[in-house]
Each structure stands twice: as structure tokens, then as C-alpha cells.
Enzyme design. Structure first.
Site, PDB file in Angstrom:
ATOM      1  N   GLY A 149       0.847  -1.190   0.000  1.00  0.00           N
ATOM      2  CA  GLY A 149       0.000   0.000   0.000  1.00  0.00           C
ATOM      3  C   GLY A 149       0.878   1.234   0.000  1.00  0.00           C
ATOM      4  N   GLY A 168     -26.482  20.157  13.032  1.00  0.00           N
ATOM      5  CA  GLY A 168     -27.079  19.464  14.167  1.00  0.00           C
ATOM      6  C   GLY A 168     -27.516  18.050  13.795  1.00  0.00           C
ATOM      7  N   GLU A 199      -4.003   7.956  -2.902  1.00  0.00           N
ATOM      8  CA  GLU A 199      -2.822   8.571  -3.536  1.00  0.00           C
ATOM      9  C   GLU A 199      -1.825   9.072  -2.500  1.00  0.00           C
ATOM     10  OE1 GLU A 199      -3.081  10.629  -7.207  1.00  0.00           O
ATOM     11  OE2 GLU A 199      -5.129   9.936  -7.509  1.00  0.00           O
TER      12      GLU A 199
HETATM   13  C1  FAD Z   1     -11.749   4.075  -2.478  1.00  0.00           C
HETATM   14  C2  FAD Z   1     -10.302   3.807  -2.821  1.00  0.00           C
HETATM   15  C3  FAD Z   1      -9.867   3.947  -4.129  1.00  0.00           C
HETATM   16  C4  FAD Z   1      -8.525   3.645  -4.444  1.00  0.00           C
HETATM   17  N1  FAD Z   1      -8.115   3.691  -5.764  1.00  0.00           N
HETATM   18  C5  FAD Z   1      -6.877   3.238  -6.083  1.00  0.00           C
HETATM   19  C6  FAD Z   1      -6.469   3.121  -7.453  1.00  0.00           C
HETATM   20  O1  FAD Z   1      -7.213   3.465  -8.378  1.00  0.00           O
HETATM   21  N2  FAD Z   1      -5.227   2.594  -7.718  1.00  0.00           N
HETATM   22  C7  FAD Z   1      -4.388   2.200  -6.724  1.00  0.00           C
HETATM   23  O2  FAD Z   1      -3.302   1.729  -7.035  1.00  0.00           O
HETATM   24  N3  FAD Z   1      -4.725   2.321  -5.423  1.00  0.00           N
HETATM   25  C8  FAD Z   1      -5.955   2.815  -5.081  1.00  0.00           C
HETATM   26  N4  FAD Z   1      -6.321   2.924  -3.754  1.00  0.00           N
HETATM   27  C9  FAD Z   1      -5.390   2.497  -2.720  1.00  0.00           C
HETATM   28  C10 FAD Z   1      -4.814   3.636  -1.899  1.00  0.00           C
HETATM   29  O3  FAD Z   1      -3.907   4.386  -2.664  1.00  0.00           O
HETATM   30  C11 FAD Z   1      -4.175   3.007  -0.642  1.00  0.00           C
HETATM   31  O4  FAD Z   1      -5.247   2.580   0.179  1.00  0.00           O
HETATM   32  C12 FAD Z   1      -3.275   3.960   0.106  1.00  0.00           C
HETATM   33  O5  FAD Z   1      -2.123   4.253  -0.635  1.00  0.00           O
HETATM   34  C13 FAD Z   1      -2.852   3.410   1.488  1.00  0.00           C
HETATM   35  O6  FAD Z   1      -2.391   2.121   1.394  1.00  0.00           O
HETATM   36  P1  FAD Z   1      -2.984   1.006   2.397  1.00  0.00           P
HETATM   37  O7  FAD Z   1      -4.474   1.112   2.295  1.00  0.00           O
HETATM   38  O8  FAD Z   1      -2.354  -0.290   2.067  1.00  0.00           O
HETATM   39  O9  FAD Z   1      -2.568   1.465   3.825  1.00  0.00           O
HETATM   40  P2  FAD Z   1      -1.210   1.078   4.598  1.00  0.00           P
HETATM   41  O10 FAD Z   1      -0.034   1.383   3.736  1.00  0.00           O
HETATM   42  O11 FAD Z   1      -1.336  -0.301   5.130  1.00  0.00           O
HETATM   43  O12 FAD Z   1      -1.228   2.102   5.791  1.00  0.00           O
HETATM   44  C14 FAD Z   1      -1.916   1.895   7.015  1.00  0.00           C
HETATM   45  C15 FAD Z   1      -1.563   3.052   7.945  1.00  0.00           C
HETATM   46  O13 FAD Z   1      -0.163   3.015   8.239  1.00  0.00           O
HETATM   47  C16 FAD Z   1       0.431   4.256   7.920  1.00  0.00           C
HETATM   48  N5  FAD Z   1       1.803   4.056   7.479  1.00  0.00           N
HETATM   49  C17 FAD Z   1       2.268   3.169   6.548  1.00  0.00           C
HETATM   50  N6  FAD Z   1       3.585   3.303   6.397  1.00  0.00           N
HETATM   51  C18 FAD Z   1       3.977   4.281   7.242  1.00  0.00           C
HETATM   52  C19 FAD Z   1       5.246   4.883   7.573  1.00  0.00           C
HETATM   53  N7  FAD Z   1       6.375   4.520   6.960  1.00  0.00           N
HETATM   54  N8  FAD Z   1       5.257   5.850   8.493  1.00  0.00           N
HETATM   55  C20 FAD Z   1       4.115   6.250   9.111  1.00  0.00           C
HETATM   56  N9  FAD Z   1       2.906   5.739   8.858  1.00  0.00           N
HETATM   57  C21 FAD Z   1       2.846   4.763   7.938  1.00  0.00           C
HETATM   58  C22 FAD Z   1      -0.448   4.818   6.817  1.00  0.00           C
HETATM   59  O14 FAD Z   1      -0.293   6.227   6.673  1.00  0.00           O
HETATM   60  C23 FAD Z   1      -1.840   4.420   7.296  1.00  0.00           C
HETATM   61  O15 FAD Z   1      -2.290   5.319   8.256  1.00  0.00           O
HETATM   62  C24 FAD Z   1      -7.635   3.258  -3.422  1.00  0.00           C
HETATM   63  C25 FAD Z   1      -8.079   3.166  -2.090  1.00  0.00           C
HETATM   64  C26 FAD Z   1      -9.399   3.424  -1.790  1.00  0.00           C
HETATM   65  C27 FAD Z   1      -9.847   3.264  -0.369  1.00  0.00           C
END
Ligand code: FAD
Length: 377
Positions: free
Chosen positions: A131, A337, A361
């Protein structure tokens, strides 16, 4: 300095504002409730040239600048985020990789259908185990007998599964240390797309899980150089952040509009609640922050249009407007409210649609990492 929009930029703003009010607003709540993808609105947006706004005219786009595009996304989000993300993901994430890294032949083959809005494009970076750490991609593409054999999966991919989706550009490991971008067209054997994922917000947008099992993609579907995929997706995200930041400003503006109108109409203690300083101060803070956020988005877009480095400003704009839209949506609902908590109020939809702006993103934390890197930290 000149803070005026050009006549073309004003025209785009007015056109999209009118479209959003007249065509989107009347059905936005229903689309959200039913989780229905708005094919009819996409067709109308295509007719207005808004599905390929920043794509050059020679490839079937409208040849607009990034600022016009940001303004269009802002105006759409002001009314409805689902439609806005459909356009933004199609343009910044789906179409841009082809424009930026495609060969002339690939551009001529694919862009006209996409820029005209007849077909939709997606970008698949996120995976179950990759992610924020997008470089941890596990999906592989192995070159065998003139085809890339793709194996792996992608998660949360916008626009991937609509009836008019053309395909997805995915990042895949093409060697131990090499990530490349490969185009997989919908309908390719071995490529399966889940049913739509159920979400807190953006309910009328299309979000899917993708899986690839020995999916054979023609060798010529590689975008740019083999192994350049990591740098390419970072650049794509830099540009995409401007449109998500524009969504933050648009959502905040939409929430402010609703709160402003409600505060003047709702009477308590014999007066409109807008006559209480606790309410007017909230609205004054909201308007001030929106002004600041809009300035950041427009500056990042302006830098990009001037061909100057913009990644730092795009990350700052995305971070600031993500958090700003959170504060504004929260305050705007508070002003409504108990009615704000009801499904029938528009602010409840905007409140649900807001949260993803701090996740997609690049999360707020990832934006801070990017900004810190630009600060030399
Ligand atoms: C509705 C929706 C549409 C989307 N559309 C697309 C798309 O079209 N294409 C695509 O490729 N992706 C898409 N995404 C994916 C989106 O880009 C990811 O969900 C996002 O980048 C976060 O990745 P993750 O969900 O795996 O969270 P994680 O990476 O697992 O993060 C979990 C938490 O840990 C924190 N964290 C992680 N690493 C660190 C660090 N080093 N230091 C501090 N905090 C950290 C994060 O900030 C977050 O709070 C979409 C997501 C949603 C929900």
C-alpha cells in the site's frame, strides 16, 4: 503576480459548475444510496470534453492546462465526489501513464478512445501487501515467447470494472530489482475483476480487486522502458496529487456552501443560528482555510503548467486540503445538528466522502514523508 484566471479557465469553471448543479446534484444522493455507477453522467462529461481535459488535442483530448483540470475537479467535487474521482482517476492515473510513457504508436492506438471518454482507464498500483510501501509490489510479469505472463493481484482499483473500462496499467515486477508498467486490457484471459467493493463513501464510483493468473499480455504493452516503473509511478502520483488536492478544496467548499445556507435558514432561540457568533466564527474559519487551500492547489498546478518542479507543492497541497476538508466537513455537519446525521442531508454524504481524501494517492503520513524528503530530511 496575476491571480486572475484566463477566459478559458473561467469558462471551464462556469461550465462545470453549471453541469454539477443542474445534472449531478439532482441525482447525487440517489446514486450514492444505490451505489450505482453514473454511466449517463460520464457520457455527458465526455460530450463536454471533460474526460480528457489535459490531454493534447492531437490525441483526442481538450488540450487544457493542469489548472483548468484542477478547477474542473474542484467544481465536480463541490457537488459529488464519486463523479469527480471517476474523472480524476481516469485522467491522472489511467490516461496519463500512456501520454507520458507510451510510444507514439501506443498513444495513437489508445489515447483517442480514453481522452474522448468513450472508454475508461484505471491504474493498479496497490496490492494486499503493498500500500504505502508501493515498491513492495509482488505482482510479476515474466517475458515468455513474446508475451508478459502476469501473476498477482491488485486491490482497491478505481474504474477497473465498469462496462466501459478499457483496461488497467499495472506495476509488476519484471526482475528482482525491476518494476515495470504493463497495460492489461479488460477481457484478457487470466485477468479477473471482483464485483464492486462496498465502501464508506465514493459509493457511486467503481472500486475493484483484480487478479491475474498466467495472464498473457502482448510484449508491446510495456509502457516506457523495462525497469522504469518505480520512477514512473512516483511521477504519476505527483501529478495525481494535484487532482486529489483539488477534490479536498471542492469537498470543503461544498460542505461550507451547505453549512452557510443551513445556518441562515435554521431558527433557534428565535433567530437564525447564523446570528450566533459561535456559528459565524466557524464559517469564517472554514472560508479562510478554503481560500488558503485553493491557493496551494492552484500554485502546484501553475508550477506544473510552467514546466517547473511541482512535487513538493503537490504533496503539501494534498496534505493540507485533505486535513482541511476533514475539519470543514466536521464543522459543517456540526452546524446542521441532528439533521446532518440523517441520510437525507447532503452533508452526511460529503462527510462520508471526505475521509478517503486523507488516504488515497498517499496517506497524510506518506505526504509528510514526501515533504520531509523535499526538505532534505
Ligand atoms: C476508495 C479507494 C480507491 C482507491 N483507488 C486506487 C487506485 O485506483 N489505484 C491504486 O493503485 N490504489 C488505489 N487505492 C489504494 C490507496 O492508494 C491506498 O489505500 C493507500 O495508498 C494506502 O495504502 P494502504 O491502504 O495499504 O494502507 P497502509 O499502507 O497499510 O497504511 C496503514 C496506515 O499506516 C500508515 N503508514 C504506513 N507506512 C507508514 C510509515 N512509513 N510511516 C508512518 N505511517 C505509515 C499509513 O499512513 C496508514 O495510516 C484506493 C483506495 C481506496 C480506499
Amino acid at each position: 503576480m496575476d491571480f486572475d484566471l484566463s477566459p478559458e479557465q473561467e469558462l471551464i469553471r462556469d461550465t462545470v459548475r453549471t453541469f454539477a448543479r443542474e445534472r449531478v446534484e439532482p441525482i447525487a444522493a440517489e446514486l450514492d444510496r444505490d451505489g450505482r455507477f453514473p454511466y449517463e453522467l460520464v457520457a455527458e462529461l465526455a460530450g463536454l470534453g471533460l474526460m480528457g481535459l489535459p490531454i493534447p488535442e492531437e490525441y483526442g483530448g481538450a488540450g487544457g492546462d493542469t489548472l483548468s483540470y484542477a478547477i474542473a475537479i474542484e467544481e465536480l467535487t463541490r457537488i459529488d465526489s464519486s463523479g469527480a474521482i471517476t474523472v480524476a482517476a481516469h485522467t491522472s492515473l489511467g490516461t496519463m501513464p500512456i501520454l507520458l510513457y507510451g510510444t507514439e504508436e501506443q498513444k495513437r492506438r489508445w489515447l483517442p478512445e480514453l481522452a474522448s471518454g468513450r472508454r475508461l482507464a484505471a491504474f493498479g498500483l496497490t496490492e494486499p501487501d503493498a500500500g504505502s510501501d508501493a515498491g513492495a509490489t509482488r505482482t510479476t510479469a515474466e517475458l515468455r515467447d513474446g508475451s508478459w505472463i502476469v501473476n498477482g493481484s491488485k486491490l482497491f482499483i478505481t474504474n477497473a470494472g465498469t462496462d466501459i473500462t478499457w483496461g488497467v496499467t499495472i506495476t509488476a515486477r519484471t526482475g528482482d530489482d525491476a518494476i515495470s508498467n504493463v497495460v492489461v486490457e479488460n477481457g484478457t484471459p487470466g485477468y479477473t475483476i471482483s464485483s464492486p467493493m462496498k465502501k464508506l463513501g465514493w459509493r457511486a464510483s467503481d472500486t475493484r480487486e483484480l487478479s491475474f493468473e498466467d495472464c498473457a499480455v502482448p510484449e508491446e504493452n510495456l509502457l516506457g522502458e523495462r525497469g522504469a516503473g518505480f520512477r514512473q509511478f512516483l511521477e504519476i502520483l505527483d501529478g495525481g496529487r494535484i487532482s486529489v488536492a483539488a477534490m479536498g478544496v471542492g469537498l470543503a467548499q461544498g460542505a461550507y456552501d451547505l453549512a452557510y445556507a443551513y445556518a441562515r435558514e435554521r431558527v433557534q432561540f428565535g433567530k437564525p443560528i447564523a446570528s450566533f457568533q459561535a456559528i459565524t466564527f466557524k464559517l469564517a474559519d472554514m472560508a479562510t482555510e478554503i481560500e488558503a487551500g485553493r491557493g496551494m492547489v492552484y500554485k502546484a498546478a501553475w508550477l506544473k503548467d510552467a514546466g517547473r518542479p511541482f512535487a513538493r507543492e503537490a504533496a503539501m497541497a494534498k496534505l493540507y486540503t485533505g486535513e482541511l476538508s476533514n475539519r470543514v466537513a466536521n464543522a459543517a455537519l456540526q452546524i446542521h445538528g441532528g439533521f446532518g446525521y440523517m441520510d437525507e442531508s447532503a452533508i452526511s454524504r460529503l462527510y462520508r466522502d471526505q475521509k478517503i481524501l486523507e488516504i488515497g494517492e498517499g496517506t497524510n503520513e506518506v505526504q509528510r514523508m514526501v515533504i520531509a524528503r523535499h526538505l532534505g530530511l
